[in-house]
Design a protein around this motif. Structure first.
Motif, PDB file in Angstrom:
ATOM      1  N   TYR A 228      57.082  22.781  10.417  1.00 50.91           N
ATOM      2  CA  TYR A 228      57.841  24.451   9.801  1.00 50.91           C
ATOM      3  C   TYR A 228      57.867  25.126  10.987  1.00 50.91           C
ATOM      4  O   TYR A 228      56.848  25.133  12.394  1.00 50.91           O
ATOM      5  N   TYR A 229      58.964  25.423  11.244  1.00 55.38           N
ATOM      6  CA  TYR A 229      58.928  26.527  13.112  1.00 55.38           C
ATOM      7  C   TYR A 229      59.926  27.940  11.979  1.00 55.38           C
ATOM      8  O   TYR A 229      61.002  27.625  11.362  1.00 55.38           O
ATOM      9  N   HIS A 230      59.644  28.578  13.317  1.00 55.04           N
ATOM     10  CA  HIS A 230      60.152  30.329  12.467  1.00 55.04           C
ATOM     11  C   HIS A 230      60.451  31.361  14.240  1.00 55.04           C
ATOM     12  O   HIS A 230      59.509  30.344  14.831  1.00 55.04           O
ATOM     13  N   ILE A 231      61.374  31.013  14.043  1.00 53.89           N
ATOM     14  CA  ILE A 231      62.341  32.813  15.549  1.00 53.89           C
ATOM     15  C   ILE A 231      62.844  33.474  14.781  1.00 53.89           C
ATOM     16  O   ILE A 231      63.544  33.590  13.977  1.00 53.89           O
ATOM     17  N   GLY A 253      54.092  23.522  25.973  1.00 56.14           N
ATOM     18  CA  GLY A 253      54.346  22.689  25.288  1.00 56.14           C
ATOM     19  C   GLY A 253      55.336  22.305  24.327  1.00 56.14           C
ATOM     20  O   GLY A 253      56.460  22.202  24.343  1.00 56.14           O
ATOM     21  N   THR A 254      55.034  20.801  24.233  1.00 56.69           N
ATOM     22  CA  THR A 254      56.271  20.072  23.887  1.00 56.69           C
ATOM     23  C   THR A 254      56.696  20.498  22.119  1.00 56.69           C
ATOM     24  O   THR A 254      57.278  20.361  21.836  1.00 56.69           O
ATOM     25  N   THR A 255      55.451  22.237  21.600  1.00 59.93           N
ATOM     26  CA  THR A 255      55.950  22.030  20.081  1.00 59.93           C
ATOM     27  C   THR A 255      57.262  23.088  20.502  1.00 59.93           C
ATOM     28  O   THR A 255      58.542  23.131  19.577  1.00 59.93           O
ATOM     29  N   SER A 256      56.200  24.183  21.415  1.00 64.39           N
ATOM     30  CA  SER A 256      58.061  25.105  22.321  1.00 64.39           C
ATOM     31  C   SER A 256      59.185  24.278  22.507  1.00 64.39           C
ATOM     32  O   SER A 256      60.793  24.999  21.777  1.00 64.39           O
ATOM     33  N   CYS A 257      59.392  23.379  23.156  1.00 65.12           N
ATOM     34  CA  CYS A 257      60.415  22.655  23.633  1.00 65.12           C
ATOM     35  C   CYS A 257      60.939  21.960  22.250  1.00 65.12           C
ATOM     36  O   CYS A 257      62.196  22.419  22.375  1.00 65.12           O
ATOM     37  N   ARG A 258      60.210  20.996  21.348  1.00 68.22           N
ATOM     38  CA  ARG A 258      61.184  20.369  20.059  1.00 68.22           C
ATOM     39  C   ARG A 258      61.318  21.925  19.387  1.00 68.22           C
ATOM     40  O   ARG A 258      62.771  21.014  18.863  1.00 68.22           O
ATOM     41  N   THR A 259      61.103  23.124  19.410  1.00 67.43           N
ATOM     42  CA  THR A 259      61.228  23.977  18.704  1.00 67.43           C
ATOM     43  C   THR A 259      63.144  24.646  19.096  1.00 67.43           C
ATOM     44  O   THR A 259      63.558  24.783  18.638  1.00 67.43           O
ATOM     45  N   LEU A 260      62.590  24.428  20.330  1.00 68.64           N
ATOM     46  CA  LEU A 260      63.729  25.312  21.746  1.00 68.64           C
ATOM     47  C   LEU A 260      65.275  24.636  21.089  1.00 68.64           C
ATOM     48  O   LEU A 260      65.809  24.773  20.698  1.00 68.64           O
ATOM     49  N   GLU A 272      68.161  33.297  15.093  1.00 67.74           N
ATOM     50  CA  GLU A 272      67.095  33.613  14.368  1.00 67.74           C
ATOM     51  C   GLU A 272      67.464  33.016  12.667  1.00 67.74           C
ATOM     52  O   GLU A 272      67.872  32.670  12.452  1.00 67.74           O
ATOM     53  N   GLN A 273      66.177  32.476  12.580  1.00 65.06           N
ATOM     54  CA  GLN A 273      65.851  30.704  11.638  1.00 65.06           C
ATOM     55  C   GLN A 273      64.143  30.845  11.331  1.00 65.06           C
ATOM     56  O   GLN A 273      64.226  30.982  12.381  1.00 65.06           O
ATOM     57  N   SER A 274      64.098  30.031  10.429  1.00 68.51           N
ATOM     58  CA  SER A 274      63.032  29.230   9.823  1.00 68.51           C
ATOM     59  C   SER A 274      63.762  28.052   9.930  1.00 68.51           C
ATOM     60  O   SER A 274      65.203  27.740   9.177  1.00 68.51           O
ATOM     61  N   GLY A 275      63.399  27.168   9.248  1.00 69.85           N
ATOM     62  CA  GLY A 275      63.198  26.056   8.748  1.00 69.85           C
ATOM     63  C   GLY A 275      61.651  24.737   9.105  1.00 69.85           C
ATOM     64  O   GLY A 275      60.901  24.699  10.182  1.00 69.85           O
ATOM     65  N   TRP A 276      62.599  23.528   8.742  1.00 71.53           N
ATOM     66  CA  TRP A 276      61.458  21.980   9.253  1.00 71.53           C
ATOM     67  C   TRP A 276      61.948  21.289  10.605  1.00 71.53           C
ATOM     68  O   TRP A 276      63.460  21.213  10.033  1.00 71.53           O
ATOM     69  N   THR A 277      61.874  20.752  11.539  1.00 72.35           N
ATOM     70  CA  THR A 277      61.749  19.983  12.385  1.00 72.35           C
ATOM     71  C   THR A 277      61.777  18.208  12.646  1.00 72.35           C
ATOM     72  O   THR A 277      60.270  18.663  12.119  1.00 72.35           O
ATOM     73  N   ASN A 278      62.337  17.558  12.798  1.00 68.75           N
ATOM     74  CA  ASN A 278      61.853  16.471  12.900  1.00 68.75           C
ATOM     75  C   ASN A 278      62.763  15.454  14.191  1.00 68.75           C
ATOM     76  O   ASN A 278      62.862  14.697  14.616  1.00 68.75           O
ATOM     77  N   ILE A 279      62.502  16.515  15.128  1.00 75.05           N
ATOM     78  CA  ILE A 279      63.502  16.054  16.472  1.00 75.05           C
ATOM     79  C   ILE A 279      62.490  15.271  16.869  1.00 75.05           C
ATOM     80  O   ILE A 279      61.434  15.454  17.292  1.00 75.05           O
ATOM     81  N   LYS A 288      69.413  20.943  25.718  1.00 74.70           N
ATOM     82  CA  LYS A 288      70.266  22.463  25.664  1.00 74.70           C
ATOM     83  C   LYS A 288      70.052  23.875  26.039  1.00 74.70           C
ATOM     84  O   LYS A 288      70.465  24.375  26.199  1.00 74.70           O
ATOM     85  N   VAL A 289      68.136  24.363  25.843  1.00 74.51           N
ATOM     86  CA  VAL A 289      67.629  25.286  26.356  1.00 74.51           C
ATOM     87  C   VAL A 289      66.797  25.467  26.617  1.00 74.51           C
ATOM     88  O   VAL A 289      66.784  26.106  27.285  1.00 74.51           O
ATOM     89  N   VAL A 290      66.291  23.553  27.290  1.00 75.21           N
ATOM     90  CA  VAL A 290      64.802  24.187  28.461  1.00 75.21           C
ATOM     91  C   VAL A 290      65.131  23.711  29.397  1.00 75.21           C
ATOM     92  O   VAL A 290      65.926  23.027  29.488  1.00 75.21           O
TER      93      VAL A 290
END
Length: 341
Positions: A228-231, A253-260, A272-279, A288-290
């Motif tokens: 689960y992620y949120h920003i 961290g890889t967690t911030s990287c995967r979320t971004l 702004e969004q929340s959801g689930w990631t399995n990237i 694209k971001v990091v």
């Protein structure tokens, strides 16, 4: 691409069992992802590599004491549950050990009955869906009865639970710490802001899938766990403005990287969004971001070493890891750090 391409021999004595007394005094390897050049520093030197207008992105998740040890109500048989994912207020997905005791309908007790749980069902992957019964506030009961879910390769006891939390941890829900952030102190974060570097926060609740081995031969067939992620809008704007103004987005961290990378659209813009990631990020992935990453040294054949190889190139990473072993860097959660610039 084969999983075995990411294997290396790690001496067991290099697996860090304890955190350093001073968080910011870990070793720091600085790796230039374009040239493969390596520098050896101390973590607080990382400030030298940040520029005014860059943004440091931190995962503010907080680890919950997700390990519960109790007994079966009827027989008194010992059981251990590891909470993985909250489904609703009192229902969780969990690992059970030994699993043969945790059949559907079984009831278990913790803390002389302060907390009870019933196994609702057994999932296809062997995880249990459990429902808790208690009086009062669940988080307070869990704080009292639960233990910190340290990774399986850490055998030593952790006397101070806060050492498995970042100094900026806030949002409760992780089964594991975003360990790259463990190196930061409040003093270092202040110095970073004083240099004109922005700090943005997001949340990714780290699951135990982080430690699960990749069991397929080719990495493309690996099924990634979801988290689960949120920003919020404020922090999304900080990151977008950094990209717009030509600054670097530095993931901690890889967690911030995967979320971004989950958040970013094709232009690297996030909202702004929340959801689930399995990237699942592995070599060949286009970021694209990091732009840069602070990370620890990861397990052989793990999805995490595949991610850093995607950013810096597999050859550069494997050379850096071999250098880390030669230079006696400390590995994994309580180990030393790498800055991929």
């Amino acid at each position: 691409m084969k999983v075995s391409d990411f294997n290396f021999e790690l001496p067991e004595e290099l697996i860090a069992q304890y955190p350093l007394e001073d968080r910011a005094k870990s070793k720091l390897m600085v790796l230039d992802k374009d040239t493969g050049n390596i520098e050896h520093k101390i973590f607080y030197n990382v400030l030298e590599y940040f520029n005014k207008g860059d943004t440091l992105v931190l995962n503010n998740t907080r680890v919950i004491p997700a390990r519960l040890i109790g007994e079966k109500e009827e027989s008194g048989g010992k059981i251990e549950f590891l909470l993985l994912k909250r489904i609703d207020k009192d229902t969780w997905e969990a690992l059970a050990k030994p699993g043969k005791r945790a059949k559907a309908g079984a009831v278990f007790s913790f803390g002389h009955g302060k907390l009870k749980t019933e196994v609702i069902r057994v999932e296809d992957n062997g995880n249990r869906i459990i429902k808790f019964h208690y009086e009062g506030i669940f988080e307070q009961v869990l704080d009292e009865l639960g233990q910190m879910p340290l990774p399986p390769y850490i055998k030593a006891n952790l006397e101070d639970k806060e050492r498995y939390q970042t100094v900026y941890s806030k949002e409760k829900g992780s089964a594991a710490a975003p360990t790259a952030g463990l190196h930061f102190t409040e003093e270092l974060l202040r110095a970073i802001e004083e240099k004109g570097v922005n700090i943005a926060y997001l949340t990714l609740h780290v699951g135990l899938g982080t430690f699960r081995p990749v069991k397929v031969e080719t990495i493309e067939k690996h099924d990634m766990h979801s988290e689960y992620y949120h920003i919020d809008e404020k922090n999304a704007d900080i990151i977008n403005n950094t990209k717009k103004n030509g600054g670097r987005v530095i993931a901690v961290g890889t967690t911030s990287c995967r979320t971004l990378e989950t958040l970013g659209d094709e232009s690297g813009i996030i909202k702004e969004q929340s959801g689930w990631t399995n990237i699942f990020i592995y070599p060949g992935y286009k970021f694209k971001v990091v732009d840069a990453l602070i990370t620890n040294f990861h397990l052989p054949e793990s999805t995490l070493i595949m991610l850093v190889s995607a950013l810096a190139g597999k050859e550069h990473i494997m050379k850096a890891y071999n250098t880390a072993i030669e230079e006696r860097y400390r590995f994994f959660s309580f180990g030393d750090a790498m800055f991929i610039k």
